[in-house]
Motif scaffolding. Structure first.
Motif, short mmCIF file in Angstrom:
data_model
loop_
_atom_site.label_atom_id
_atom_site.label_comp_id
_atom_site.label_asym_id
_atom_site.label_seq_id
_atom_site.Cartn_x
_atom_site.Cartn_y
_atom_site.Cartn_z
N ALA A 498 17.90 49.78 -55.08
CA ALA A 498 16.92 48.93 -56.00
C ALA A 498 17.54 47.54 -56.40
O ALA A 498 18.67 47.30 -56.49
CB ALA A 498 16.68 49.79 -57.27
N PRO A 499 16.66 46.65 -56.70
CA PRO A 499 17.13 45.18 -57.17
C PRO A 499 17.53 45.01 -58.55
O PRO A 499 17.36 44.21 -59.23
CB PRO A 499 15.84 44.39 -56.98
N THR A 500 18.75 46.02 -58.74
CA THR A 500 19.14 46.15 -60.13
C THR A 500 20.59 46.16 -59.94
O THR A 500 21.33 47.04 -60.89
CB THR A 500 18.43 47.37 -61.00
N TYR A 501 21.25 45.72 -58.85
CA TYR A 501 22.63 46.00 -58.81
C TYR A 501 23.18 44.71 -58.57
O TYR A 501 22.83 43.75 -57.96
CB TYR A 501 22.96 46.87 -57.75
N ARG A 502 24.73 44.62 -59.02
CA ARG A 502 25.43 43.45 -58.40
C ARG A 502 26.64 43.76 -58.09
O ARG A 502 27.30 45.11 -58.20
CB ARG A 502 25.99 42.49 -59.80
N LEU A 503 27.10 43.10 -56.62
CA LEU A 503 28.49 43.47 -56.17
C LEU A 503 29.70 42.54 -56.40
O LEU A 503 29.28 41.40 -56.33
CB LEU A 503 27.83 43.50 -54.65
N TYR A 504 30.69 43.02 -56.45
CA TYR A 504 31.91 42.36 -56.67
C TYR A 504 32.99 42.57 -55.69
O TYR A 504 33.05 43.72 -55.43
CB TYR A 504 32.37 42.57 -58.20
N THR A 509 43.06 45.37 -54.03
CA THR A 509 42.88 46.65 -53.85
C THR A 509 43.11 46.70 -52.23
O THR A 509 42.79 45.66 -51.43
CB THR A 509 41.24 46.95 -53.74
N THR A 510 43.61 47.63 -51.68
CA THR A 510 44.04 47.86 -50.32
C THR A 510 43.67 49.29 -49.80
O THR A 510 43.84 50.47 -50.38
CB THR A 510 45.68 48.08 -50.14
N PRO A 511 42.79 49.37 -48.69
CA PRO A 511 42.02 47.95 -48.27
C PRO A 511 41.11 47.46 -49.13
O PRO A 511 40.84 48.19 -50.10
CB PRO A 511 41.55 48.78 -46.83
N PRO A 512 40.67 46.37 -48.74
CA PRO A 512 39.70 45.54 -49.66
C PRO A 512 38.66 46.50 -50.27
O PRO A 512 37.93 46.89 -49.17
CB PRO A 512 39.31 44.30 -49.03
N LYS A 513 38.18 46.24 -51.46
CA LYS A 513 36.85 47.27 -51.86
C LYS A 513 35.90 46.56 -52.72
O LYS A 513 36.57 45.86 -53.50
CB LYS A 513 37.46 48.56 -52.70
N PRO A 514 34.88 46.84 -52.71
CA PRO A 514 33.70 46.24 -53.66
C PRO A 514 33.58 47.15 -54.81
O PRO A 514 33.94 48.46 -54.83
CB PRO A 514 32.62 46.14 -52.72
N GLY A 515 33.07 46.49 -55.96
CA GLY A 515 32.63 47.16 -57.03
C GLY A 515 31.20 46.92 -57.28
O GLY A 515 30.69 45.90 -57.10
N LEU A 516 30.24 48.18 -57.26
CA LEU A 516 28.91 47.97 -57.72
C LEU A 516 28.60 48.44 -58.88
O LEU A 516 28.89 49.26 -59.55
CB LEU A 516 28.28 49.15 -56.71
N ILE A 517 27.82 47.68 -59.63
CA ILE A 517 27.44 47.44 -60.74
C ILE A 517 25.99 47.55 -61.15
O ILE A 517 25.27 46.67 -60.77
CB ILE A 517 28.26 46.42 -62.05
N ARG A 518 25.62 48.52 -62.12
CA ARG A 518 24.01 48.03 -62.59
C ARG A 518 23.81 47.25 -63.40
O ARG A 518 24.70 47.07 -64.28
CB ARG A 518 23.49 49.45 -63.13
N LYS A 562 23.58 60.34 -54.54
CA LYS A 562 25.00 60.00 -54.97
C LYS A 562 25.62 58.77 -54.46
O LYS A 562 25.15 58.27 -53.30
CB LYS A 562 25.94 61.08 -54.78
N GLY A 563 26.47 58.01 -55.02
CA GLY A 563 26.77 56.76 -54.55
C GLY A 563 28.29 56.26 -55.44
O GLY A 563 28.39 56.80 -56.49
N PHE A 564 28.56 55.16 -54.44
CA PHE A 564 29.85 54.68 -55.26
C PHE A 564 29.40 53.94 -56.51
O PHE A 564 28.50 52.94 -56.32
CB PHE A 564 30.53 53.74 -54.22
N ILE A 565 30.13 54.08 -57.76
CA ILE A 565 29.78 53.12 -58.61
C ILE A 565 31.38 52.57 -59.19
O ILE A 565 32.32 53.05 -58.68
CB ILE A 565 29.22 53.86 -59.70
N CYS A 566 31.25 51.61 -60.14
CA CYS A 566 32.50 51.03 -60.36
C CYS A 566 32.46 50.93 -62.17
O CYS A 566 31.52 50.59 -62.73
CB CYS A 566 32.62 49.49 -59.95
N GLU A 567 33.70 51.12 -62.61
CA GLU A 567 33.99 50.81 -64.17
C GLU A 567 33.68 49.39 -64.44
O GLU A 567 33.98 48.50 -63.75
CB GLU A 567 35.22 51.21 -64.77
N GLY A 568 32.65 49.17 -65.55
CA GLY A 568 32.63 47.73 -66.16
C GLY A 568 33.49 46.78 -65.93
O GLY A 568 33.79 45.52 -65.68
N ALA A 569 34.65 47.36 -66.90
CA ALA A 569 35.67 46.53 -67.04
C ALA A 569 36.52 45.99 -65.74
O ALA A 569 37.20 44.82 -65.91
CB ALA A 569 36.92 47.30 -67.92
#
Length: 591
Positions: A498-504, A509-518, A562-569
């Motif tokens: 849904a259009p309610t996420y930001r990707l960082y 991180t090894t290997p490089p990883k993104p963080g998905l935040i609502r 279910k899916g990958f999420i990331c801690e906001g900090a």
């Protein structure tokens, strides 16, 4: 409205759900169209027998098969109805339903009739019955296949959406191939055989005929389950496993088409279609399969057929079909020592077959090597029957599952079928690929002129699976994707959140990883949906390192998975890559 013909389960369900159908009226009118002169039937339910079943219905919301008619091979018990096994002097009135019938009735399905069969389920032709030869639904000069002849033809003619057969040597597959329908032969023990007149009890399976793969699988989900009343019932050892989107099938190195060149051409066309779709085909030596197949009728398993009806034969042998009697009387040629020796041979051959199958996802064979006329069978009833079991007789002896699928109409107007054979408990992998085959090579509904309904994309994970949205290093082709594939996960779709996420892009991180935040101000991010077996999900989650975790994501169509999420900090100071739309685009931009 007119009596429904050629309807699938979903069409029956839709009509009942919209209150367009009254079960009593519709099923009564449908019953009235069935004729006692039709060799498909051995017993058609009376109006009173039909009304008694309808009285037990609750509602479409409570019963998934509410008011849906089906028919039952007459070696399977239906309470209050005669069971004949196509031998009138053997007939008895069943005191209770077979477990399979009871489960279907509990789901709301309604028995309309008992169907004709090769006597005592001994034959693959559909001609060995005192109730008449069941002709092919496309051309009455040809056999319908057996032993589940009546059950297959009833579905092919569109009279009911599904039926029950049995399958010991191919009786749930050969009639499917000869009548342009789906034949599902489960792993032995997946469906109960309590209440079934045995052919070879250690090998017998109740089978399902249907117009579509989805319908066969839906019925199978009602039938499956452990039954303590059945000594051969089994629990599945693990969650279902599925194949990749480009599976590898083992095909026979050599064929004998017994003069049926149309079958050969149809087979070659099927292979071309599969290869064009990306399926890998590997020629395999089927000698172990053929050797094992010969044991079924050429070894002491005929004594198991005799064991099922020994007392009856002692008094009524002369009242049996002479071909069937001749086959079963061969039991006297085998000793207990012969039986043990044959079992040892079976075990060795089955191990060889299973070893060969470990190199491929499944075996792919013609359902039968030829489609004979009734006259040809009458001229050589045992020889032709043996030919029809070329690719079917070994399957239960080797403890395999199988799915027979339509594969086109030959130039002579007769149907041709293919069969996929997989190890035990690969039933759902078979039906999963069967749905794909149905989408790329659709068939008409049996012998009717009706097109199949448009396939529906699965909106949720199969039973025993979790649907997981991955966004970064676990995407296909990415460094951690192996953590999914080695757990038998499979890619279902590529879609968006849904259009309610930001990707960082997370630093360090090894290997490089993104963080998905609502986020309140976000965008749709590309994700892949993977279905992972429930029994593998925990070990996968254990590999996910902080600050990542598994939570619930909302997709652009409103579904939650279910899916990958990331801690906001963790994203403080991280690069915001939302505008790129996904992790793959970010990786490509870096290179």
């Amino acid at each position: 409205m007119t009596v429904p013909t050629g309807w699938t389960l979903s069409e029956w369900q839709y009509a009942y759900g919209k209150a367009q159908l009254d079960p009593k009226t519709t099923l009564g009118e449908l019953r009235d169209t069935l004729s006692a002169d039709d060799p498909v039937w051995i017993h058609i339910v009376s109006q009173a027998e039909l009304d008694a079943q309808i009285a037990t219905l609750t509602s479409p919301s409570e019963q998934p098969l509410f008011g849906i008619p089906f028919v039952v091979k007459d070696n399977i018990d239906v309470a209050g109805l005669p069971t004949t096994a196509a031998c009138p002097s053997y007939s008895y009135t069943a005191k209770q339903d077979a477990t399979t019938v009871a489960r279907l009735k509990a789901a709301g399905a309604i028995v309309l009739a008992k169907t004709n069969l090769d006597q005592f389920a001994t034959g693959l032709v559909g001609t060995r019955s005192p109730y008449g030869v069941v002709p092919n639904s496309f051309n009455p000069d040809y056999v319908s296949g057996g032993s589940s002849s009546g059950s297959a033809v009833a579905v092919a003619r569109g009279l009911v959406p599904f039926s029950l057969g049995t399958d010991t040597a191919g009786s749930g597959r050969v009639p499917a191939g000869f009548n342009n329908i789906v034949g599902l032969k489960p792993t032995k023990g997946r469906f109960s055989i309590q209440g079934v007149v045995p052919a070879c009890k250690s090998l017998d399976c109740v089978s399902v005929f249907a117009l579509t793969v989805d319908d066969a699988d839906t019925v199978a989900s009602v039938l499956e389950g452990f039954d303590p009343a059945d000594g051969y019932s089994r629990q599945p050892p693990h969650s279902a496993r599925y194949w990749s989107s480009q599976p590898c099938f083992g095909v026979p190195e050599r064929h004998d088409w017994f003069g049926d060149s149309e079958a050969q051409r149809a087979w070659e066309a099927s292979l071309e279609k599969l290869q064009a779709d990306g399926v890998e085909l590997v020629p395999i030596d089927f000698t172990p399969m053929q050797t094992l197949a010969q044991l079924l009728y050429g070894g002491p398993w005929v004594a198991e057929r005799h064991a099922a009806i020994a007392e009856f034969m002692a008094e009524h042998a002369e009242e049996m079909n002479p071909v069937v009697r001749g086959i079963i009387e061969q039991a006297q040629n085998f000793s207990a020592t012969d039986a043990y020796r044959a079992e040892y041979a079976r075990a060795d051959l089955a191990r060889a077959i299973q070893t060969a199958m470990a190199e491929v996802d499944a075996l792919l064979v013609p359902t039968a090597p030829r489609l004979p006329t009734i006259a040809q069978v009458e001229a050589d009833p045992v020889g032709v029957n043996s030919q029809l079991g070329t690719w079917t007789n070994f399957v239960n002896l080797a403890d395999c599952s199988a799915l027979a699928l339509p594969a086109g109409i030959r130039a002579d107007g007769l149907p041709f079928g293919i069969t996929l054979i997989a190890p035990a408990w690969q039933d759902r992998a078979l039906t999963d690929f069967g749905r794909h085959w149905e989408a790329i090579a659709p068939w008409k509904r049996g012998a009717t002129d009706l097109q199949l309904p448009a396939p529906n994309a699965p909106s949720k994970a199969p039973r025993d699976h979790v649907r997981l949205a991955v966004v970064g290093a676990h995407l296909s082709g990415m460094p951690l994707n192996h953590q999914l594939t080695e757990r038998h996960a499979r890619l279902v779709a590529r879609t968006h959140t849904a259009p309610t996420y930001r990707l960082y892009a997370l630093p360090d991180t090894t290997p490089p990883k993104p963080g998905l935040i609502r986020a309140d101000e976000g965008a749709s991010i590309i994700v892949e949906l993977w279905d992972i077996p429930v029994d593998q999900f925990g070990s996968f989650v254990a590999l996910v390192p902080a600050p990542l975790g598994i939570g619930t994501l909302t997709l652009d169509d409103g579904r939650e998975v279910k899916g990958f999420i990331c801690e906001g900090a963790a994203v403080k100071g991280a690069r915001d890559i939302t505008e790129l739309g996904g992790w793959r685009a970010f990786i490509e931009s870096r290179s």
